[in-house]
Design a protein around this motif. Structure first.
Motif, short mmCIF file in Angstrom:
data_model
loop_
_atom_site.label_atom_id
_atom_site.label_comp_id
_atom_site.label_asym_id
_atom_site.label_seq_id
_atom_site.Cartn_x
_atom_site.Cartn_y
_atom_site.Cartn_z
N ALA A 21 0.50 -1.08 0.18
CA ALA A 21 0.14 -0.35 -0.15
C ALA A 21 0.90 1.09 0.55
CB ALA A 21 -1.14 -0.50 1.16
N TYR A 22 0.71 2.29 -0.69
CA TYR A 22 0.76 3.74 -0.67
C TYR A 22 -0.48 4.75 -0.27
CZ TYR A 22 3.88 7.73 -1.39
OH TYR A 22 4.61 8.77 -1.01
N GLY A 23 -0.13 5.36 0.40
CA GLY A 23 -1.20 6.25 1.36
C GLY A 23 -2.97 5.61 0.68
N SER A 126 -9.04 -0.58 -1.25
CA SER A 126 -8.20 -1.29 -2.37
C SER A 126 -7.24 -2.51 -1.30
CB SER A 126 -7.38 -0.50 -3.04
OG SER A 126 -6.56 -0.50 -1.98
N ASP A 128 -4.01 -3.01 -2.00
CA ASP A 128 -2.99 -2.11 -1.96
C ASP A 128 -3.34 -0.54 -1.09
OD1 ASP A 128 -4.00 0.31 -2.95
OD2 ASP A 128 -2.53 0.02 -5.07
N THR A 130 -4.67 1.86 -0.96
CA THR A 130 -4.10 2.85 -1.81
C THR A 130 -5.92 3.75 -1.15
OG1 THR A 130 -3.04 3.26 -2.97
CG2 THR A 130 -3.94 4.07 -3.48
N THR A 131 -6.42 3.27 -1.36
CA THR A 131 -8.41 3.92 -0.76
C THR A 131 -8.96 3.54 0.12
OG1 THR A 131 -8.32 4.08 -3.81
CG2 THR A 131 -10.34 5.06 -2.36
N GLU A 153 -8.85 4.65 -8.08
CA GLU A 153 -8.33 3.86 -8.96
C GLU A 153 -8.50 1.91 -8.48
OE1 GLU A 153 -5.11 5.32 -9.37
OE2 GLU A 153 -4.87 6.99 -8.61
N LYS A 187 1.30 -0.02 -5.54
CA LYS A 187 2.20 1.01 -5.00
C LYS A 187 2.12 0.39 -3.65
CE LYS A 187 -0.01 5.00 -6.63
NZ LYS A 187 -1.22 6.02 -6.43
N ARG A 284 -2.78 -1.08 8.03
CA ARG A 284 -2.93 0.78 8.29
C ARG A 284 -3.79 0.79 9.07
NH1 ARG A 284 -0.21 4.75 6.28
NH2 ARG A 284 -1.11 6.04 4.52
N GLY A 317 2.52 8.19 3.96
CA GLY A 317 2.37 8.74 2.61
C GLY A 317 1.24 9.93 2.43
N ASP A 318 0.63 9.76 1.08
CA ASP A 318 0.14 10.68 0.47
C ASP A 318 -1.81 10.06 0.81
OD1 ASP A 318 1.89 11.91 -1.40
OD2 ASP A 318 1.18 10.77 -2.89
#
Length: 330
Positions: A21-23, A126, A128, A130-131, A153, A187, A284, A317-318
């Protein structure tokens, strides 16, 4: 030329194996300066209580929440199994009672206990990580749930339904896969972090997750360097925490160790939780908090288990504003 992979329903499932994951996305608009009176939903768990339906208190011998599509005689039937990225679409699903010959078997569940002000809580994340979306769908008379959703995404997603049918002693969390079509590049998971910024707020995390043991974590909310001491109630508390395990998205859902109006819980800047990680690993954390009429999401990466200890400072992260203002149903 785009270098991402075009996701299909099959490819999205394959993408789920990346487990990184990222963000994090969030379903809120920019903060409004005008102060509004706090509003409150009508139900809340006992202070410090961890939700059994979300796998709280789960040790290594217990299956965490959200990993199964069927459990304890109930199944999650996701009517919408594939949507397009960056398009507002309707997500529909039902909860079906199982058991041949039993009363109500094969029929949609239409009677739920209200928990934290809602009959059912819906999380979409998601693979990963991300969302992230925390949604509150509406239920039709026939038991079909629906909600609009826009996911920015492409990739593989997991849908979590957290609920308690009438007559059941405990709630449960079921999960099902959702494919989102579009160009996709996986990501990486952000480094463990103790501080993050979102929409002008700074949130600091203290504490750690311990596998199979209940432990405390505290989040401190500031704005422009000043403590926020007037957080507004959201779903019966001053904060709402969801933790997802990287890799398989095992689901953990807890609430603060106090509630508005209990005579001892202050409306910030600190919001404390008791949480139990189902196993060692990377998690996370998504904290929803409400201030000045808006719900925002602060995200953290934490480690649980050998060599983890308290999380260390690092990049969170973002954190990108969600294109869907209804993401939190607030």
């Amino acid at each position: 030329m785009k270098t991402g992979l075009k996701i299909t329903a099959f490819a999205a499932a394959v993408a789920a194996t990346f487990g990184t994951a990222y963000g994090v996305g969030q379903g809120v608009d920019p903060v409004t300066a005008k102060k509004k009176p706090a509003s409150e939903h009508d139900a809340h768990a006992d202070p410090g209580e961890e939700e059994t339906g979300a796998g709280a208190g789960a040790g290594a011998d217990t299956v965490p929440g959200g990993l199964q599509i069927s459990e304890r005689g109930y199944s999650l039937d996701l009517k919408t199994s594939r949507i397009e990225s960056a398009e507002r679409e309707e997500l529909r699903f039902t909860v079906v009672k199982e058991g041949a010959g039993k009363k109500g078997a094969g029929k949609n569940v239409t009677a739920y206990e209200r928990e934290h002000g809602k009959e059912l809580h819906l999380i979409v994340a998601s693979h990963d990580l991300t969302t992230y979306r925390h949604l509150h769908p509406t239920r039709a008379a026939d038991g079909t749930w629906s909600t609009p959703v826009e996911l920015p995404e492409a990739g593989g997603y997991r849908v979590f339904a957290d609920f308690k049918p009438v007559g059941e002693k405990e709630g449960l969390t079921l999960g099902a896969d959702l494919a989102v079509a579009g160009d996709y590049t996986p990501k990486q998971l952000p480094a463990p972090n103790t501080k993050t910024s979102v929409d002008g707020y700074e949130v600091t995390l203290k504490g750690s997750l311990k596998p199979g043991k209940s432990s405390g974590v505290t989040l401190n909310v500031e704005k422009n360097g000043r403590p926020v001491t007037d957080l507004q109630p959201y779903l019966g508390s001053y904060g709402h925490l969801v933790a997802l395990r990287s890799g398989d998205l095992a689901y953990l859902h807890v609430h603060p160790t106090g509630e508005p109006g209990d005579g001892k819980t202050e409306p910030g800047p600190k919001v404390s939780f008791m949480a139990t990680a189902p196993s060692p690993g990377s998690y996370r954390l998504f904290l929803d908090f409400k201030h000045e009429g808006k719900v925002r999401t602060a995200a953290f990466t934490v480690q649980s288990g050998a060599g983890a200890g308290a999380v260390q400072p690092g990049s969170g992260g973002d954190v990108t504003p969600d294109a869907d203002p209804d993401g939190h149903d607030h």
